[in-house]
Design a protein around this motif. Structure first.
Motif, PDB file in Angstrom:
ATOM      1  N   SER A   1       9.385   2.650  -6.987  1.00 61.58           N
ATOM      2  CA  SER A   1       8.276   1.769  -7.358  1.00 61.58           C
ATOM      3  C   SER A   1       7.931   0.822  -6.221  1.00 61.58           C
ATOM      4  O   SER A   1       6.755   0.604  -5.913  1.00 61.58           O
ATOM      5  N   THR A   2       8.965   0.273  -5.594  1.00 63.29           N
ATOM      6  CA  THR A   2       8.752  -0.649  -4.485  1.00 63.29           C
ATOM      7  C   THR A   2       8.079   0.063  -3.319  1.00 63.29           C
ATOM      8  O   THR A   2       7.166  -0.477  -2.686  1.00 63.29           O
ATOM      9  N   LYS A   3       8.497   1.292  -3.057  1.00 61.66           N
ATOM     10  CA  LYS A   3       7.900   2.077  -1.977  1.00 61.66           C
ATOM     11  C   LYS A   3       6.409   2.282  -2.237  1.00 61.66           C
ATOM     12  O   LYS A   3       5.588   2.143  -1.324  1.00 61.66           O
ATOM     13  N   SER A   4       6.048   2.603  -3.461  1.00 57.57           N
ATOM     14  CA  SER A   4       4.642   2.812  -3.819  1.00 57.57           C
ATOM     15  C   SER A   4       3.836   1.527  -3.647  1.00 57.57           C
ATOM     16  O   SER A   4       2.717   1.552  -3.120  1.00 57.57           O
ATOM     17  N   GLU A   5       4.408   0.416  -4.061  1.00 58.19           N
ATOM     18  CA  GLU A   5       3.717  -0.870  -3.919  1.00 58.19           C
ATOM     19  C   GLU A   5       3.518  -1.223  -2.447  1.00 58.19           C
ATOM     20  O   GLU A   5       2.441  -1.686  -2.055  1.00 58.19           O
ATOM     21  N   LEU A   6       4.546  -1.000  -1.625  1.00 58.96           N
ATOM     22  CA  LEU A   6       4.427  -1.287  -0.203  1.00 58.96           C
ATOM     23  C   LEU A   6       3.380  -0.399   0.465  1.00 58.96           C
ATOM     24  O   LEU A   6       2.653  -0.848   1.353  1.00 58.96           O
ATOM     25  N   LYS A   7       3.286   0.844   0.019  1.00 56.88           N
ATOM     26  CA  LYS A   7       2.276   1.749   0.560  1.00 56.88           C
ATOM     27  C   LYS A   7       0.876   1.240   0.240  1.00 56.88           C
ATOM     28  O   LYS A   7      -0.005   1.233   1.103  1.00 56.88           O
ATOM     29  N   ARG A   8       0.665   0.783  -0.992  1.00 56.65           N
ATOM     30  CA  ARG A   8      -0.647   0.237  -1.366  1.00 56.65           C
ATOM     31  C   ARG A   8      -0.966  -1.021  -0.564  1.00 56.65           C
ATOM     32  O   ARG A   8      -2.101  -1.212  -0.116  1.00 56.65           O
ATOM     33  N   ILE A   9       0.039  -1.878  -0.369  1.00 54.42           N
ATOM     34  CA  ILE A   9      -0.169  -3.094   0.422  1.00 54.42           C
ATOM     35  C   ILE A   9      -0.542  -2.725   1.854  1.00 54.42           C
ATOM     36  O   ILE A   9      -1.456  -3.305   2.446  1.00 54.42           O
ATOM     37  N   GLY A  10       0.168  -1.748   2.423  1.00 55.73           N
ATOM     38  CA  GLY A  10      -0.137  -1.299   3.782  1.00 55.73           C
ATOM     39  C   GLY A  10      -1.552  -0.760   3.898  1.00 55.73           C
ATOM     40  O   GLY A  10      -2.264  -1.052   4.867  1.00 55.73           O
ATOM     41  N   ASN A  11      -1.987   0.004   2.899  1.00 59.92           N
ATOM     42  CA  ASN A  11      -3.360   0.528   2.904  1.00 59.92           C
ATOM     43  C   ASN A  11      -4.372  -0.611   2.857  1.00 59.92           C
ATOM     44  O   ASN A  11      -5.383  -0.581   3.560  1.00 59.92           O
TER      45      ASN A  11
END
Length: 60
Positions: free
Chosen positions: A28-38
């Motif tokens: 879940s954290t990985k997915s959130e960080l990916k969205r933040i990076g985008n």
């Protein structure tokens, strides 16, 4: 008192569940960080495009 194999089985089950929960949280954290990076990339792109547009206007 529990049989030793039963106690070990219950212990391993608890460890497995804990590990499964940790992996889920990491995912879940990985997915959130990916969205933040985008989002950061989109902001940077927008700022760069605006900067280039303003520079072109000054050259005219």
């Amino acid at each position: 008192m529990l049989d030793e194999p039963v106690a070990i089985k219950k212990f391993l089950h608890l460890i497995f569940q804990s590990t499964k929960n940790i992996i889920s949280e990491i995912s879940s954290t990985k997915s959130e960080l990916k969205r933040i990076g985008n989002n950061i990339n989109q902001i940077a792109k927008s700022l760069n495009e605006n900067k280039n547009n303003q520079t072109k206007r000054m050259d005219v």
